[in-house]
Write a protein that holds these residues in place. Structure first.
Motif, PDB file in Angstrom:
ATOM      1  N   ARG A 128       0.827  -1.210   0.000  1.00  0.00           N
ATOM      2  CA  ARG A 128       0.000   0.000   0.000  1.00  0.00           C
ATOM      3  C   ARG A 128       0.863   1.262   0.000  1.00  0.00           C
ATOM      4  NH1 ARG A 128      -5.312   0.041   1.276  1.00  0.00           N
ATOM      5  NH2 ARG A 128      -6.359  -1.946   1.553  1.00  0.00           N
ATOM      6  N   ILE A 129       1.885   1.284   0.846  1.00  0.00           N
ATOM      7  CA  ILE A 129       2.774   2.444   0.910  1.00  0.00           C
ATOM      8  C   ILE A 129       3.476   2.635  -0.428  1.00  0.00           C
ATOM      9  CG2 ILE A 129       4.947   3.293   1.893  1.00  0.00           C
ATOM     10  CD1 ILE A 129       3.987   2.283   4.616  1.00  0.00           C
ATOM     11  N   GLU A 130       3.997   1.546  -0.982  1.00  0.00           N
ATOM     12  CA  GLU A 130       4.708   1.652  -2.257  1.00  0.00           C
ATOM     13  C   GLU A 130       3.788   2.199  -3.347  1.00  0.00           C
ATOM     14  OE1 GLU A 130       7.297  -1.003  -5.418  1.00  0.00           O
ATOM     15  OE2 GLU A 130       6.620  -1.936  -3.560  1.00  0.00           O
ATOM     16  N   ARG A 131       2.548   1.793  -3.347  1.00  0.00           N
ATOM     17  CA  ARG A 131       1.599   2.269  -4.369  1.00  0.00           C
ATOM     18  C   ARG A 131       1.399   3.780  -4.269  1.00  0.00           C
ATOM     19  NH1 ARG A 131      -2.202   2.271  -7.900  1.00  0.00           N
ATOM     20  NH2 ARG A 131      -4.401   2.569  -7.473  1.00  0.00           N
ATOM     21  N   VAL A 132       1.183   4.278  -3.066  1.00  0.00           N
ATOM     22  CA  VAL A 132       0.986   5.722  -2.887  1.00  0.00           C
ATOM     23  C   VAL A 132       2.272   6.479  -3.219  1.00  0.00           C
ATOM     24  CG1 VAL A 132       0.428   7.567  -1.245  1.00  0.00           C
ATOM     25  CG2 VAL A 132      -0.863   5.408  -1.180  1.00  0.00           C
ATOM     26  N   LEU A 133       3.397   5.973  -2.749  1.00  0.00           N
ATOM     27  CA  LEU A 133       4.670   6.629  -3.045  1.00  0.00           C
ATOM     28  C   LEU A 133       4.912   6.702  -4.552  1.00  0.00           C
ATOM     29  CD1 LEU A 133       7.065   5.161  -0.308  1.00  0.00           C
ATOM     30  CD2 LEU A 133       6.006   7.436  -0.361  1.00  0.00           C
ATOM     31  N   ARG A 134       4.612   5.614  -5.247  1.00  0.00           N
ATOM     32  CA  ARG A 134       4.810   5.587  -6.701  1.00  0.00           C
ATOM     33  C   ARG A 134       3.953   6.647  -7.387  1.00  0.00           C
ATOM     34  NH1 ARG A 134       2.896   0.790  -8.177  1.00  0.00           N
ATOM     35  NH2 ARG A 134       4.426  -0.261  -6.902  1.00  0.00           N
ATOM     36  N   VAL A 135       2.710   6.792  -6.950  1.00  0.00           N
ATOM     37  CA  VAL A 135       1.829   7.804  -7.536  1.00  0.00           C
ATOM     38  C   VAL A 135       2.367   9.206  -7.269  1.00  0.00           C
ATOM     39  CG1 VAL A 135      -0.491   8.819  -7.408  1.00  0.00           C
ATOM     40  CG2 VAL A 135      -0.226   6.344  -7.539  1.00  0.00           C
ATOM     41  N   LEU A 136       2.993   9.397  -6.122  1.00  0.00           N
ATOM     42  CA  LEU A 136       3.586  10.698  -5.797  1.00  0.00           C
ATOM     43  C   LEU A 136       4.898  10.943  -6.536  1.00  0.00           C
ATOM     44  CD1 LEU A 136       2.935  10.851  -1.940  1.00  0.00           C
ATOM     45  CD2 LEU A 136       1.801  12.204  -3.723  1.00  0.00           C
ATOM     46  N   GLY A 137       5.452   9.903  -7.170  1.00  0.00           N
ATOM     47  CA  GLY A 137       6.684  10.061  -7.933  1.00  0.00           C
ATOM     48  C   GLY A 137       7.907   9.429  -7.299  1.00  0.00           C
ATOM     49  N   ILE A 138       7.717   8.673  -6.230  1.00  0.00           N
ATOM     50  CA  ILE A 138       8.841   8.075  -5.504  1.00  0.00           C
ATOM     51  C   ILE A 138       8.906   6.585  -5.796  1.00  0.00           C
ATOM     52  CG2 ILE A 138       9.846   7.634  -3.236  1.00  0.00           C
ATOM     53  CD1 ILE A 138       8.151  10.068  -2.251  1.00  0.00           C
ATOM     54  N   ASP A 139      10.058   6.135  -6.258  1.00  0.00           N
ATOM     55  CA  ASP A 139      10.314   4.721  -6.501  1.00  0.00           C
ATOM     56  C   ASP A 139      11.098   4.208  -5.282  1.00  0.00           C
ATOM     57  OD1 ASP A 139      11.439   2.257  -7.296  1.00  0.00           O
ATOM     58  OD2 ASP A 139      11.432   2.887  -9.391  1.00  0.00           O
ATOM     59  N   LEU A 140      10.701   3.059  -4.750  1.00  0.00           N
ATOM     60  CA  LEU A 140      11.395   2.528  -3.572  1.00  0.00           C
ATOM     61  C   LEU A 140      12.883   2.294  -3.823  1.00  0.00           C
ATOM     62  CD1 LEU A 140       8.989   0.067  -1.739  1.00  0.00           C
ATOM     63  CD2 LEU A 140       9.595   2.399  -1.161  1.00  0.00           C
ATOM     64  N   SER A 141      13.269   2.020  -5.053  1.00  0.00           N
ATOM     65  CA  SER A 141      14.693   1.824  -5.337  1.00  0.00           C
ATOM     66  C   SER A 141      15.488   3.108  -5.085  1.00  0.00           C
ATOM     67  CB  SER A 141      14.901   1.339  -6.771  1.00  0.00           C
ATOM     68  OG  SER A 141      14.529   2.333  -7.696  1.00  0.00           O
ATOM     69  N   GLU A 142      14.813   4.258  -5.171  1.00  0.00           N
ATOM     70  CA  GLU A 142      15.477   5.544  -4.949  1.00  0.00           C
ATOM     71  C   GLU A 142      15.683   5.863  -3.466  1.00  0.00           C
ATOM     72  OE1 GLU A 142      13.825   7.904  -8.859  1.00  0.00           O
ATOM     73  OE2 GLU A 142      12.543   7.801  -7.090  1.00  0.00           O
ATOM     74  N   ILE A 143      14.987   5.141  -2.610  1.00  0.00           N
ATOM     75  CA  ILE A 143      15.101   5.393  -1.165  1.00  0.00           C
ATOM     76  C   ILE A 143      15.589   4.146  -0.429  1.00  0.00           C
ATOM     77  CG2 ILE A 143      13.418   7.268  -1.053  1.00  0.00           C
ATOM     78  CD1 ILE A 143      11.319   5.164  -0.258  1.00  0.00           C
ATOM     79  N   LYS A 144      16.086   3.189  -1.207  1.00  0.00           N
ATOM     80  CA  LYS A 144      16.517   1.892  -0.679  1.00  0.00           C
ATOM     81  C   LYS A 144      17.547   2.024   0.442  1.00  0.00           C
ATOM     82  CE  LYS A 144      18.106  -2.536  -2.391  1.00  0.00           C
ATOM     83  NZ  LYS A 144      18.523  -3.271  -3.584  1.00  0.00           N
ATOM     84  N   LYS A 145      18.434   3.002   0.329  1.00  0.00           N
ATOM     85  CA  LYS A 145      19.502   3.134   1.324  1.00  0.00           C
ATOM     86  C   LYS A 145      18.959   3.394   2.731  1.00  0.00           C
ATOM     87  CE  LYS A 145      20.721   8.012   1.148  1.00  0.00           C
ATOM     88  NZ  LYS A 145      21.829   8.939   0.933  1.00  0.00           N
ATOM     89  N   PHE A 146      17.739   3.898   2.833  1.00  0.00           N
ATOM     90  CA  PHE A 146      17.142   4.148   4.143  1.00  0.00           C
ATOM     91  C   PHE A 146      16.455   2.908   4.709  1.00  0.00           C
ATOM     92  CE2 PHE A 146      16.935   8.412   2.093  1.00  0.00           C
ATOM     93  CZ  PHE A 146      17.851   9.035   2.921  1.00  0.00           C
ATOM     94  N   LEU A 147      16.314   1.874   3.899  1.00  0.00           N
ATOM     95  CA  LEU A 147      15.528   0.698   4.289  1.00  0.00           C
ATOM     96  C   LEU A 147      16.412  -0.493   4.636  1.00  0.00           C
ATOM     97  CD1 LEU A 147      12.709   0.998   1.605  1.00  0.00           C
ATOM     98  CD2 LEU A 147      12.685   1.803   3.978  1.00  0.00           C
ATOM     99  N   GLU A 148      17.538  -0.230   5.262  1.00  0.00           N
ATOM    100  CA  GLU A 148      18.453  -1.291   5.664  1.00  0.00           C
ATOM    101  C   GLU A 148      18.171  -1.706   7.098  1.00  0.00           C
ATOM    102  OE1 GLU A 148      22.237   0.492   4.883  1.00  0.00           O
ATOM    103  OE2 GLU A 148      22.046   0.216   2.715  1.00  0.00           O
ATOM    104  N   GLY A 149      18.638  -2.893   7.461  1.00  0.00           N
ATOM    105  CA  GLY A 149      18.456  -3.405   8.812  1.00  0.00           C
ATOM    106  C   GLY A 149      17.471  -4.553   8.837  1.00  0.00           C
ATOM    107  N   ASP A 150      17.113  -4.964  10.045  1.00  0.00           N
ATOM    108  CA  ASP A 150      16.157  -6.072  10.165  1.00  0.00           C
ATOM    109  C   ASP A 150      14.767  -5.631   9.716  1.00  0.00           C
ATOM    110  OD1 ASP A 150      14.932  -4.697  12.272  1.00  0.00           O
ATOM    111  OD2 ASP A 150      15.854  -5.904  13.834  1.00  0.00           O
ATOM    112  N   ILE A 151      13.854  -6.555   9.629  1.00  0.00           N
ATOM    113  CA  ILE A 151      12.519  -6.273   9.080  1.00  0.00           C
ATOM    114  C   ILE A 151      11.774  -5.222   9.900  1.00  0.00           C
ATOM    115  CG2 ILE A 151      11.388  -8.204  10.272  1.00  0.00           C
ATOM    116  CD1 ILE A 151      10.624  -7.025   6.705  1.00  0.00           C
TER     117      ILE A 151
END
Length: 181
Positions: A128-151
């Motif tokens: 759901r978050i990825e869908r809204v972000l994509r519509v706003l112009g944000i691709d998760l690959s562009e913010i991947k560096k912030f998504l490190e660590g455990d789940i």
């Protein structure tokens, strides 16, 4: 026409559903109604300070249910630079109901994470978050560096990015883009 927003705002505040249902879990639905109404008003009358203030107030209320966020330096700058659409312009790519459900489920997920639990529905939250972000112009690959660590850390950061994106997109202005170029 901005009376529509005032009336909806009063309805949401005074309606019996806000008294019978946990308001923490309904603020997302209320925000999506406000955004949809603001979208219509902006389309018919153009932007106004009154509408901007109402949207800002409801976005602030929604974000307040997510604090504290797991912020990393540079997160707001990167997220903000990727947004290419104002929050009131995401309709009809995302429906009002879908947005409301997403905003509410994010609050619920954050609550679970704050209690030390990984939400059983965390994959749905991601989608759901990825869908809204994509519509706003944000691709998760562009913010991947912030998504490190455990789940758990990834989920907390994703919710933080989402909160930042919603806040920025609520006040975003296409004139800002010219300043970056």
């Amino acid at each position: 026409m901005s009376d529509v927003i005032d009336n909806l705002s009063s309805y949401i505040t005074n309606n019996e559903y806000s008294q019978t249902v946990d308001v923490n879990l309904r603020i997302g639905e209320a925000l999506s109604h406000i955004l949809a109404a603001a979208s219509i008003v902006e389309e018919l009358e153009g932007e106004s300070e009154e509408v901007k203030e109402t949207v800002r107030r409801y976005v602030d209320a929604w974000v307040s249910f997510l604090v504290p966020i797991d912020y990393s330096p540079g997160m707001a700058e990167i997220v903000g630079s990727k947004i290419n659409k104002k929050l009131t312009k995401i309709f009809p790519e995302i429906t009002e109901d879908e947005l409301g459900e997403t905003l509410d489920i994010v609050i619920e997920a954050k609550r679970e994470l704050s209690n030390g639990n990984l939400p059983v529905f965390y994959k749905e939250v991601e989608v759901r978050i990825e869908r809204v972000l994509r519509v706003l112009g944000i691709d998760l690959s562009e913010i991947k560096k912030f998504l490190e660590g455990d789940i758990t850390k990834q989920q907390l950061r994703l919710i933080s990015i989402f909160a930042i994106a919603i806040a920025i997109a609520s006040v975003w202005d296409s004139k800002w883009i010219a300043g970056y170029q």
